[in-house]
Design a protein around this motif. Structure first.
Motif, PDB file in Angstrom:
ATOM      1  N   UNK A 428       4.361   3.845   2.551  1.00 40.45           N
ATOM      2  CA  UNK A 428       4.951   3.243   1.356  1.00 40.45           C
ATOM      3  C   UNK A 428       6.153   4.080   0.921  1.00 40.45           C
ATOM      4  N   UNK A 429       7.052   3.435   0.135  1.00 37.34           N
ATOM      5  CA  UNK A 429       8.230   4.107  -0.417  1.00 37.34           C
ATOM      6  C   UNK A 429       7.848   4.755  -1.746  1.00 37.34           C
ATOM      7  N   UNK A 430       8.312   5.983  -1.968  1.00 40.72           N
ATOM      8  CA  UNK A 430       7.860   6.786  -3.103  1.00 40.72           C
ATOM      9  C   UNK A 430       8.635   6.470  -4.377  1.00 40.72           C
ATOM     10  N   UNK A 431       7.884   6.422  -5.463  1.00 37.31           N
ATOM     11  CA  UNK A 431       8.459   6.428  -6.810  1.00 37.31           C
ATOM     12  C   UNK A 431       7.806   7.571  -7.580  1.00 37.31           C
ATOM     13  N   UNK A 432       8.331   7.831  -8.790  1.00 39.70           N
ATOM     14  CA  UNK A 432       7.767   8.925  -9.582  1.00 39.70           C
ATOM     15  C   UNK A 432       6.299   8.681  -9.920  1.00 39.70           C
ATOM     16  N   UNK A 433       5.913   7.374 -10.001  1.00 40.22           N
ATOM     17  CA  UNK A 433       4.533   7.035 -10.353  1.00 40.22           C
ATOM     18  C   UNK A 433       3.537   7.375  -9.248  1.00 40.22           C
ATOM     19  N   UNK A 434       4.021   7.650  -8.044  1.00 38.99           N
ATOM     20  CA  UNK A 434       3.124   7.957  -6.934  1.00 38.99           C
ATOM     21  C   UNK A 434       2.641   9.405  -6.935  1.00 38.99           C
ATOM     22  N   UNK A 435       3.132  10.228  -7.852  1.00 40.04           N
ATOM     23  CA  UNK A 435       2.622  11.602  -7.935  1.00 40.04           C
ATOM     24  C   UNK A 435       1.139  11.586  -8.294  1.00 40.04           C
ATOM     25  N   UNK A 436       0.376  12.487  -7.712  1.00 39.63           N
ATOM     26  CA  UNK A 436      -1.052  12.556  -8.016  1.00 39.63           C
ATOM     27  C   UNK A 436      -1.854  13.095  -6.856  1.00 39.63           C
ATOM     28  N   UNK A 437      -3.177  12.932  -6.937  1.00 36.32           N
ATOM     29  CA  UNK A 437      -4.100  13.440  -5.923  1.00 36.32           C
ATOM     30  C   UNK A 437      -4.572  12.298  -5.026  1.00 36.32           C
ATOM     31  N   UNK A 438      -4.509  12.518  -3.720  1.00 37.22           N
ATOM     32  CA  UNK A 438      -4.864  11.495  -2.738  1.00 37.22           C
ATOM     33  C   UNK A 438      -6.036  11.983  -1.879  1.00 37.22           C
ATOM     34  N   UNK A 439      -6.865  11.032  -1.455  1.00 37.56           N
ATOM     35  CA  UNK A 439      -7.897  11.310  -0.458  1.00 37.56           C
ATOM     36  C   UNK A 439      -8.209  10.016   0.288  1.00 37.56           C
TER      37      UNK A 439
END
Length: 572
Positions: A428-439
């Motif tokens: 996916x293309x990144x935006x500022x809203x994509x910041x966070x923790x992923x698993x």
């Protein structure tokens, strides 16, 4: 030449031609080369084409979607169908099942014999009898005869009969014939028959065992002309039959014992016939507490035969490697399963008269998923807005197929669930809203496992900063206080701001929180000129709009001093 039939399957609702059909020959005989073809309806593109026999996967098809049976045998009979996936929407498509019955080219031969007299002495005529299908009447078979596994005469011929001399002791032995078609390579053997000639006044004792189910032939012969001589056969003291030959088509264990014959006034010495019971095909079974075979379970392999001699040597093999041998028990001690235990197992039972092998038992050990590994591509944890990020989740051990799912802050990412044999990716293309923790999670039906958590910080490059004056007048009087304020509406912190008058740096400051920065100073005429400011957070400097400032100096006016002090000057 094979005749082809294309099976057109009609859809039950619409009445249109089916999406996928299986093309097969009208008839198949032993030895034929058979080509099975999976055809898609015109305009339909399929991928991942597979062909199945009796519901089990037979092969993954290549680009031409053909499957070839080089030389058909009776074992190739069964129900076949094709399966594929539409490229447009990944919808599975299945053809109708087609039954293929491989017809026997000719029947298994039967060996018969007959005793006759000639001027050259007694002759035995061996006949190898078989029947060819009417459709294959043009096939010319070759016949071969064997005694004690040695070929008789000069080899094979198209004559199904063979005459041999019945002169003792060369006549006694184990006989067999073979019939075959050289073109197709199909050969079949008759049952082994034991023919034993016994002479009056001279006894040949059988030294070989007769296997249960085989044919036994005893012949009573004399050195003189047997014409007008009556022959009788006995077992112990019981009468059996008359004639020069005594034949048992299928020997049983109860047929063991002593036999003798009488020819005229001559009585032979007894001949002992020993019957051995052939070992039956062993059956290999696996016993577990659960219906599915999962890594870590205990399993017991059991090899059994229905009937045979009392002492049997059992061998258990995995992919042709001997795991266990025992004579005291048919049960292999239990062991804990691991992934390496998957494969083909079989057992061999041997009672001393030749080994018999069981059918293959295939074990597929299911390995539950381990903790999957989540990685970013590119691997930087701090990534620029607008760039493309790929999340990749992979379990290194679990049995396939595995369902992978991707999460951000405990929320399932849209359209991220996928079954895969080589891990799964989410792009996916990144935006500022994509910041966070992923698993991510992995699940093959035996418990879901969660990966490590990976943090992502999306960096937003600064936008063009906006420079403003307070007060906002472009002309300001010398001595007044002016505030320059610069602010970039978008951009990740920290941001370095720098103020310039023309090309001279006035001030620089780094903002770690809040919005924008200000610069406050008292004006002099030297402050007239063009002002601008730059903003930079490490991903490219941006320059603000240019603001012009004109500083107006104060004028000097004369004043009259009190008390006769004369004139003074005041700046106004």
């Amino acid at each position: 030449m094979l005749l082809w039939a294309t099976l057109l399957v009609l859809a039950s609702a619409s009445g249109q031609f089916a999406t996928l059909i299986l093309q097969t020959p009208l008839s198949v005989f032993e030895g034929d080369s058979v080509n099975l073809r999976c055809l898609a309806r015109a305009g339909t593109e399929l991928e991942n084409m597979e062909i199945y026999k009796n519901g089990e996967l037979l092969a993954l098809l290549g680009e031409n979607n053909d499957f070839n049976i080089r030389r058909a045998s009776l074992e190739n009979s069964g129900n076949y169908h094709c399966m594929g996936v539409k490229k447009s929407n990944h919808e599975p498509v299945v053809s109708k099942r087609v039954k293929i019955q491989v017809q026997e080219l000719f029947s298994r031969p039967v060996l018969t014999d007959s005793l006759s007299e000639s001027t050259h002495g007694n002759q035995v005529t061996l006949s190898c009898k078989t029947q060819i299908l009417p459709q294959k009447s043009n096939v010319i078979l070759q016949f071969c005869f064997y005694r004690n596994n040695q070929s008789l005469e000069s080899g094979c011929s198209n004559n199904p009969g063979l005459q041999i001399s019945a002169i003792w002791p060369h006549y006694s032995g184990f006989y067999q014939c073979k019939a075959g078609d050289v073109t197709s390579g199909i050969w079949k053997e008759s049952q082994i028959s034991q023919i034993y000639e016994q002479r009056v006044a001279e006894v040949q004792k059988a030294t070989e065992f007769v296997t249960e189910g085989q044919e036994l032939l005893l012949i009573c012969s004399v050195d003189r002309n047997p014409k007008n001589m009556n022959f009788y056969w006995y077992k112990k003291r019981g009468y059996l039959s008359s004639g020069a030959k005594y034949k048992i088509a299928s020997v049983k264990n109860s047929d063991a014992g002593e036999y003798y014959c009488r020819a005229g006034s001559f009585t032979s010495k007894p001949v002992t016939i020993k019957v051995r019971v052939p070992i039956s095909q062993p059956v290999l079974t696996a016993r577990t507490r659960q219906t599915q075979i999962v890594e870590g379970q205990q399993i017991i392999l059991n090899c059994e035969v229905d009937r045979s001699s009392p002492e049997i040597l059992y061998q258990f093999l995995h992919e042709d490697t001997v795991l266990w041998e025992t004579k005291t028990s048919s049960i292999l001690a239990s062991f804990s399963l691991t992934a390496k235990h998957s494969g083909n197992y079989y057992c061999i039972a041997n009672s001393g008269f030749g080994p018999k092998r069981s059918k293959v038992l295939k074990l597929s050990v299911i390995v539950p998923v381990s903790q999957p590994i989540l990685t970013f591509h590119p691997a930087e944890a701090r990534t620029v807005e607008g760039s493309v990020l790929t999340l990749h989740c992979e379990d290194p051990r679990g049995s396939l197929p595995i369902l992978y799912q991707f999460y951000r802050e405990k929320l399932l990412l849209p359209r991220s669930s996928t079954r895969s044999d080589t891990g799964a990716s989410y792009r996916f293309s990144l935006t500022e809203a994509h910041s966070g923790n992923y698993y991510c999670t992995a699940d093959n039906g035996f418990g879901s496992k969660r990966s490590n958590t990976v943090s992502l910080s999306v960096t937003v490059p600064v936008s063009q900063p906006i420079l403003t004056f307070y007060p906002a007048e472009a002309q300001t009087i010398e001595g007044s206080v002016l505030t320059l304020h610069c602010e970039a509406h978008r951009g990740s912190l920290p941001i370095l701001y720098q103020f310039y008058l023309e090309t001279s740096l006035l001030d620089r400051s780094t903002v770690h929180s809040g919005v924008g920065t200000s610069y406050r100073f008292s004006l002099t005429e030297a402050h007239s000129g063009n002002y601008y400011r730059t903003a930079d957070n490490g991903f490219g400097s941006k320059r603000s709009n240019t603001m012009s400032l004109s500083v107006i100096g104060k004028t000097w006016v004369p004043i009259l001093k009190k008390g006769g002090g004369g004139l003074g000057i005041k700046k106004k």
